[in-house]
Design a protein around this motif. Sequence first.
Motif, short mmCIF file in Angstrom:
data_model
loop_
_atom_site.label_atom_id
_atom_site.label_comp_id
_atom_site.label_asym_id
_atom_site.label_seq_id
_atom_site.Cartn_x
_atom_site.Cartn_y
_atom_site.Cartn_z
N ALA A 75 0.78 -1.30 0.21
CA ALA A 75 -0.18 0.08 0.03
C ALA A 75 0.71 1.18 0.03
CB ALA A 75 -0.97 -0.08 1.36
N GLN A 76 2.11 1.15 0.11
CA GLN A 76 3.10 2.23 0.06
C GLN A 76 3.14 3.08 -1.50
OE1 GLN A 76 4.97 3.94 2.51
NE2 GLN A 76 3.64 2.83 3.41
N LEU A 77 2.42 2.12 -2.26
CA LEU A 77 2.62 2.50 -3.82
C LEU A 77 1.59 3.72 -3.83
CD1 LEU A 77 2.32 -0.58 -5.92
CD2 LEU A 77 4.07 0.92 -5.83
N GLU A 78 0.49 3.70 -2.98
CA GLU A 78 -0.23 4.76 -2.78
C GLU A 78 0.19 5.78 -1.53
OE1 GLU A 78 -4.70 4.24 -2.52
OE2 GLU A 78 -4.97 6.35 -2.19
N GLY A 79 0.53 5.20 -0.39
CA GLY A 79 0.89 6.04 1.11
C GLY A 79 2.12 6.67 0.77
N SER A 80 3.14 6.46 -0.10
CA SER A 80 4.23 7.29 -0.41
C SER A 80 4.55 7.40 -2.01
CB SER A 80 5.38 6.77 0.13
OG SER A 80 6.47 7.08 -0.09
N LYS A 81 4.41 8.80 -2.30
CA LYS A 81 4.65 9.03 -3.70
C LYS A 81 6.28 8.90 -4.09
CE LYS A 81 0.99 11.70 -4.38
NZ LYS A 81 -0.04 11.01 -5.28
N ILE A 82 7.00 8.83 -3.18
CA ILE A 82 8.64 8.69 -3.32
C ILE A 82 8.83 7.31 -3.51
CG2 ILE A 82 10.62 9.04 -2.33
CD1 ILE A 82 9.91 11.45 -1.09
N PHE A 83 8.27 6.51 -2.70
CA PHE A 83 8.44 4.94 -2.75
C PHE A 83 8.03 4.56 -4.27
CE2 PHE A 83 6.33 0.81 -2.57
CZ PHE A 83 7.28 -0.15 -1.71
N SER A 84 6.80 5.03 -4.73
CA SER A 84 5.94 4.73 -5.68
C SER A 84 6.86 4.90 -7.12
CB SER A 84 4.63 5.08 -5.76
OG SER A 84 4.22 5.74 -6.89
N LYS A 85 7.52 6.41 -6.90
CA LYS A 85 8.38 6.83 -8.00
C LYS A 85 9.59 6.09 -8.14
CE LYS A 85 7.71 9.92 -10.23
NZ LYS A 85 6.99 10.10 -11.55
N GLN A 86 10.08 5.51 -6.91
CA GLN A 86 11.54 4.83 -6.99
C GLN A 86 11.07 3.38 -7.59
OE1 GLN A 86 12.59 5.21 -2.89
NE2 GLN A 86 14.02 7.33 -3.28
N PRO A 122 6.08 24.64 -16.39
CA PRO A 122 5.49 24.25 -15.10
C PRO A 122 6.29 22.92 -14.69
CG PRO A 122 3.71 23.77 -16.50
CD PRO A 122 4.73 24.26 -17.37
N VAL A 123 6.05 23.14 -13.22
CA VAL A 123 6.62 21.83 -12.60
C VAL A 123 5.82 21.09 -11.60
CG1 VAL A 123 8.00 22.81 -10.42
CG2 VAL A 123 8.78 20.81 -11.39
N VAL A 124 5.76 19.79 -11.72
CA VAL A 124 4.89 19.40 -10.47
C VAL A 124 5.66 18.95 -9.27
CG1 VAL A 124 3.40 17.08 -10.09
CG2 VAL A 124 3.57 18.21 -12.28
N ILE A 125 4.83 19.40 -7.87
CA ILE A 125 5.48 19.27 -6.88
C ILE A 125 4.45 18.27 -6.04
CG2 ILE A 125 6.09 20.48 -4.80
CD1 ILE A 125 6.16 22.98 -6.03
N LYS A 126 5.01 17.05 -5.51
CA LYS A 126 4.04 16.29 -4.58
C LYS A 126 4.46 16.16 -3.44
CE LYS A 126 2.55 13.66 -8.91
NZ LYS A 126 2.62 12.32 -9.41
N ALA A 127 3.78 16.25 -2.26
CA ALA A 127 4.01 15.88 -1.03
C ALA A 127 4.07 14.28 -1.04
CB ALA A 127 2.90 16.35 -0.15
N ASP A 128 4.67 13.72 -0.18
CA ASP A 128 5.21 12.44 -0.04
C ASP A 128 3.98 11.52 0.35
OD1 ASP A 128 6.73 10.01 -0.61
OD2 ASP A 128 6.94 9.91 1.71
N GLY A 129 3.25 11.96 1.50
CA GLY A 129 2.42 10.87 2.21
C GLY A 129 0.94 11.28 1.68
N LEU A 130 0.01 10.51 2.56
CA LEU A 130 -1.31 10.71 2.12
C LEU A 130 -2.00 11.95 2.51
CD1 LEU A 130 -3.27 7.52 3.29
CD2 LEU A 130 -2.46 7.92 1.22
N CYS A 131 -2.33 12.75 1.60
CA CYS A 131 -3.00 14.24 2.06
C CYS A 131 -4.23 14.58 1.56
CB CYS A 131 -1.79 15.06 1.39
SG CYS A 131 -0.24 15.05 1.66
N ALA A 132 -5.07 13.38 1.35
CA ALA A 132 -6.51 13.74 1.10
C ALA A 132 -6.62 14.48 -0.07
CB ALA A 132 -7.30 14.50 2.22
#
Length: 429
Positions: free
Chosen positions: A97-108, A140-150
């Motif tokens: 579920a880290q595939l959703e819970g962490s954008k960094i985990f998912s990107k890596q 433009p650049v895309v900025i993503k916070a790592d964790g679940l942010c609703a």
Amino acid sequence: MKILVLGGGGREHALVWKLKQSPRVEKIWCAPGNGGIAAEAECVAIDAGDVGAIVALAEKIQPDLTIVGPELPLVNGLTDAFRQRNSAVVGPSQQAAQLEGSKIFSKQFLERHGIPTAKMYGTYESPSEVYDALNSVAWPVVIKADGLCAGKGVFLAPDFAAAKDFVQRVMEKNELGPGGKRILLEETLEGEELSFIILTDGKRYAPLVPTRDHKRVFDGNQGPNTGGMGAYSTDELLPDALREIIRSTIVEPTLQGLAADGIPYQGFLYIGLMLTKSGPKVLEFNCRLGDPEAQAILARMDFDLAEILNDVVAGCLDPSKLHWKPGASACVVLTSGGYPGKFESGKKIEGLTAVEQITGVKVLHAGTRLVGATVVTNGGRVLGVTAVGETLEAALASAYRAVAKIHFEGMHYRKDIGAHATPLRAAGD
Ligand code: AMP
């Protein structure tokens, strides 16, 4: 079978509705459920994200199968707790579920397995690191916070000032909570978006019917983003050639990558895609069905959902068993006035009985609750009026006919769900 469904939105009402149609299902509980689910299952007032309380509930009621609707219980490790107790549950492990819970985990993960995705500039743990990095990105650049942010953790920044403002709010003012501790920067992709959702037992998988949702609150895709104002499904949306490209370049490498990393994945996997000029690329993974996509998808289901989910848990999913109704479906979401900003709850909902007479229509409840025998509003997204039809036009006509009979103070909905639906195209078509 006795089944426990976790969650209390429109997606969970759709799950309960379909499970109830199975001749093998004798009892359904739903935690916490809502005012509409209460008519079809026994609702238990426990927060689905509270692993300890849900485990205690399951020990008491002993369900044969538990189905997790939302992401929070998954990210909190609910399925691991169930599996440790040999309790059958549909949904990926906490690690998966880290595939959703962490954008960094998912990107890596995506980069490690060479799965097409937006190029990452880097990951950062402090605002000053991000500001440095912003000096050498393309806008433009895309900025993503790592964790679940609703749903508030992604920002497409047009320039440095806007980027800095977002980073300050996320990292310095902690407006998104702990999900904003780390940040990822990536390139902006252009194209049409598509949700591709599969059901897998870890070895085999079955794609669900294609759907698209509408995120903006007003017609013509105006106004702020919401959890989803509606969705529709029709096979024409996804031509076979594009489906094959998605299967071979995205879905199969993803499942192989998970297996290679020793992460078994079982349940629904939602793959958010951007169809770019150089082919489909992954925007995000969700470890569950989308909402309201689930409502549109489940309306077209022509198989025994309880049987298939049982097969998933047993590791013997047979994709050829998933039959779908031909034609189309549509779900129009009715919201409280003011949503996604401030809104009032507790408004009496009228017209629900009149709607039951319309063939092919099912009203799926999201933010509702019962006060005695009266259904009142209890959230931003209140109802998902869902319909099937031989064509998308027919499904939409039925859904909007039903919408016209429903009323509550402040009710808002989009009038252009499914309008301008054209088949998506593979790159280079
Ligand atoms: P996510 O939660 O990562 O899917 O991001 C939410 C939304 O932001 C997506 O549905 C896209 O509309 C947009 N988005 C995310 N990543 C990108 C990207 N690299 N390029 C363009 N838009 C993006």
